[in-house]
Design an enzyme around this catalytic site. Structure first.
Site, PDB file in Angstrom:
ATOM      1  N   ASP A  42       0.834  -1.202   0.000  1.00 14.28           N
ATOM      2  CA  ASP A  42       0.000   0.000   0.000  1.00 14.28           C
ATOM      3  C   ASP A  42       0.872   1.257   0.000  1.00 14.28           C
ATOM      4  O   ASP A  42       0.631   2.200  -0.760  1.00 14.28           O
ATOM      5  CB  ASP A  42      -0.920  -0.024   1.226  1.00 14.28           C
ATOM      6  CG  ASP A  42      -1.743   1.242   1.364  1.00 14.28           C
ATOM      7  OD1 ASP A  42      -2.651   1.456   0.543  1.00 14.28           O
ATOM      8  OD2 ASP A  42      -1.476   2.023   2.298  1.00 14.28           O
TER       9      ASP A  42
ATOM     10  N   GLU B  82      -1.866  -4.996  -3.864  1.00 15.32           N
ATOM     11  CA  GLU B  82      -0.898  -4.343  -2.978  1.00 15.32           C
ATOM     12  C   GLU B  82       0.054  -5.360  -2.352  1.00 15.32           C
ATOM     13  O   GLU B  82       1.250  -5.086  -2.178  1.00 15.32           O
ATOM     14  CB  GLU B  82      -1.633  -3.549  -1.906  1.00 15.32           C
ATOM     15  CG  GLU B  82      -2.344  -2.324  -2.470  1.00 15.32           C
ATOM     16  CD  GLU B  82      -3.188  -1.588  -1.451  1.00 15.32           C
ATOM     17  OE1 GLU B  82      -3.426  -0.384  -1.645  1.00 15.32           O
ATOM     18  OE2 GLU B  82      -3.622  -2.218  -0.467  1.00 15.32           O
TER      19      GLU B  82
END
Length: 222
Positions: free
Chosen positions: A42, A114
């Site tokens: 992320d 992610e």
């Protein structure tokens, strides 16, 4: 399927166990899952997309750049990238999550993307992760009119409430429902002590966005 994925992204993992971890959803109840890699990925995705937009739009101010980035790295945007590289076919899910159409859930697909980036970053560093992110971001977003796709209501609402009330919205978790493999979250939003909306989503982020969307439209028409 993992071989096909690696060919698609033009990256071959030296440690195949790391890739397996990145593709393992927490519903599997194994000793490992992709949550920690998702946390790391992320941050990497945010940085790479932020740098890309900073360079591409030298005249845009911070607020507009933030909105554009949010439109790419939110669940909907990352789901587009995730499906493009075939992650929906590679994720390891529990039988119950599989039966609940987990391969189509934006929260699961975005997290898997992610996590994949987090795994590449761990194994080969920032530049290799950046190469892969930029290839797919440019493939889908390089020629798009970003003014048409900005849909980050949280950012828009915060700008509006700061202008009108001098405060930022407060998001409150009201309820967490369902088993681990099928959770939903009920959130409320308060502005200057007044509740404006409640909404439910498959993630806290999604519920917050729905709350912000409702509140934003209320304030726009008040």
């Amino acid at each position: 399927m993992l071989d096909t994925l690696q060919k698609t992204i033009n990256y071959r993992f030296k440690d195949q166990a790391l890739l397996e971890c990145a593709m393992t959803h927490k519903s599997c109840k194994k000793l490992f899952n992709n949550e920690r890699l998702e946390f790391l990925g992320d941050a990497v995705v945010d940085l790479v997309v932020g740098e890309y937009l900073f360079d591409r739009f030298p005249r845009y101010q911070e607020g507009k750049l933030s909105k554009i980035r949010a439109s790419i790295v939110n669940e909907e945007g990352l789901t587009i990238l995730s499906k493009a590289i075939g992650l929906n076919q590679c994720i390891y899910l529990s039988a119950s999550e599989e039966s609940n159409h987990g391969r189509e859930k934006p929260s699961i697909l975005a997290d898997a993307f992610e996590a994949l980036i987090g795994a590449i970053f761990l194994e080969s560093g920032f530049e290799e992760a950046k190469r892969i992110i930029l290839f797919w971001v440019k493939k889908f977003y390089d020629s798009i009119d970003f003014d048409q796709i900005i849909s980050d209501y949280k950012t828009s609402l915060q700008e509006l409430t700061q202008a009108q009330f001098g405060v930022i919205p407060e998001y409150i978790l009201l309820q967490e429902m369902g088993p681990d493999h099928k959770k939903s979250f009920k959130m409320a939003i308060q502005i200057a002590g007044k509740e404006y909306a409640q909404a439910t989503g498959t993630s806290k982020k999604q519920a917050q966005q729905e709350c912000a969307k409702i509140a934003y439209k209320i304030l726009q028409h008040s």
